[in-house]
Enzyme design. Structure first.
Site, mmCIF file in Angstrom:
data_model
loop_
_atom_site.group_PDB
_atom_site.id
_atom_site.type_symbol
_atom_site.label_atom_id
_atom_site.label_comp_id
_atom_site.label_asym_id
_atom_site.label_seq_id
_atom_site.Cartn_x
_atom_site.Cartn_y
_atom_site.Cartn_z
ATOM 1 N N SER A 189 0.908 -1.165 -0.248
ATOM 2 C CA SER A 189 0.159 0.013 -0.057
ATOM 3 C C SER A 189 0.887 1.172 0.108
ATOM 4 O O SER A 189 2.148 1.220 0.780
ATOM 5 C CB SER A 189 -0.922 0.163 1.079
ATOM 6 O OG SER A 189 -1.508 1.282 1.387
ATOM 7 N N TYR A 241 -0.875 -0.548 10.526
ATOM 8 C CA TYR A 241 -1.056 -0.885 9.245
ATOM 9 C C TYR A 241 -0.089 -0.205 8.182
ATOM 10 O O TYR A 241 0.446 -0.971 7.420
ATOM 11 C CB TYR A 241 -2.451 -0.339 8.858
ATOM 12 C CG TYR A 241 -2.876 -0.516 7.413
ATOM 13 C CD1 TYR A 241 -3.321 -2.015 7.299
ATOM 14 C CD2 TYR A 241 -2.544 0.198 6.418
ATOM 15 C CE1 TYR A 241 -3.971 -2.209 5.813
ATOM 16 C CE2 TYR A 241 -2.947 -0.379 5.155
ATOM 17 C CZ TYR A 241 -3.587 -1.394 4.855
ATOM 18 O OH TYR A 241 -4.101 -1.855 3.404
#
Length: 283
Positions: free
Chosen positions: A154, A165
């Protein structure tokens, strides 16, 4: 831990048709990868937690594309379940030609005062599962002299201060780039895709909404197909990094060169950074 049914025995396949294994294959990007790989002529092994959704997805892909589809129900935070998936990835009798490590989830909570067990589970799914399955794939693929590994990272992995994350996705990016270098010349390649915001269940459940009609929203938010098709093209071309769309490549390039303290302050003042307060479920 909820009991999971044993996977059915792998199906026999035509020798000319490759097989792709996709984790997190029943929703969002995972479902997109499964459908596109089937459309490109791959038989499939679908991995996810929900048996009913696996069966429905498999039936739909068999009917639409005429491919053979196995299902393997597994919670990748469970080490025994992960070991079963790794065994399937490494099978010499029923080889996996393409591995897509997609399974993941996010937490709407801070690292410092969040629930430790939630963060441990996220590490297991986003990092340890990628490690174990990539290692299983490289052993089997290098022995055959061919294969492809796609790990879903990501743009968040380029963002300091983006929470656990972001830290997990940074691990995926660096691990895949390392793997890509080590595999050079082996006939096997590894690619990490670094998408920005994608319209999936992931962002809907995390409280990030993509339904705005503004010009900015249309430029920033990506459709699943944008990510899937670009990253699979890059995967098959043997590229180490895939960032779908020119606008997100520009953003990723800026994040790479901007002072990390500035990026961190900007991210934590944005709605996406402020949203991390409560855990959410996996895709």
């Amino acid at each position: 831990m909820t009991e999971r049914p044993d996977a059915p025995a792998p199906l026999s396949r035509p020798a000319t048709r490759p097989t792709a294994l996709v984790t997190g294959a029943t929703a969002g990007l995972g479902a997109g990868y499964a459908a596109e790989l089937a459309a490109r002529g791959h038989d499939l092994v679908l991995v996810a937690r929900d048996v009913a959704r696996l069966e429905a997805t498999a039936d739909r892909l068999r009917t639409t594309h005429g491919v053979q589809v196995e299902i393997l129900a597994a919670d990748l935070s469970d080490r025994e379940a992960l070991a079963r998936v790794a065994e399937r990835v490494a099978s010499p009798e029923h080889p996996v030609d393409v591995l897509v490590n997609n399974a993941g989830f996010g937490l709407r909570q801070r690292f410092v005062d969040g629930v430790l067990a939630d963060h441990e589970r996220m590490f297991d799914v986003l990092c340890r599962a990628v490690l174990v399955l990539s290692r299983a794939a490289t052993g089997a693929m290098t022995a055959r002299g061919h294969g492809r590994i796609l790990n879903v990272g990501s743009v968040a992995g380029l963002v300091p201060g983006g929470g656990h994350y972001s830290a997990a996705k940074a691990y995926v990016i660096v691990l895949t780039e390392t793997l890509s270098g080590e595999l050079r010349g082996s006939g096997v390649s590894a690619t990490v895709v670094e998408p920005g915001y994608v319209r999936t269940e992931f962002h809907g459940r995390s409280g990030m909404h993509s339904g705005g009609r503004s010009a900015l929203s249309k430029r920033i938010w990506l459709d699943v197909d944008d990510v899937v098709q670009t990253s699979l093209d890059d995967l098959m071309a043997g590229r180490g990094v895939s960032v779908p769309t020119r606008r997100w490549r520009a953003i990723a390039g800026l994040l790479d060169v901007a002072p990390r303290s500035v990026v961190s302050r900007f991210w934590n003042s944005s709605p996406s950074g402020a949203a991390r307060r409560h855990p959410r479920s996996e895709d």
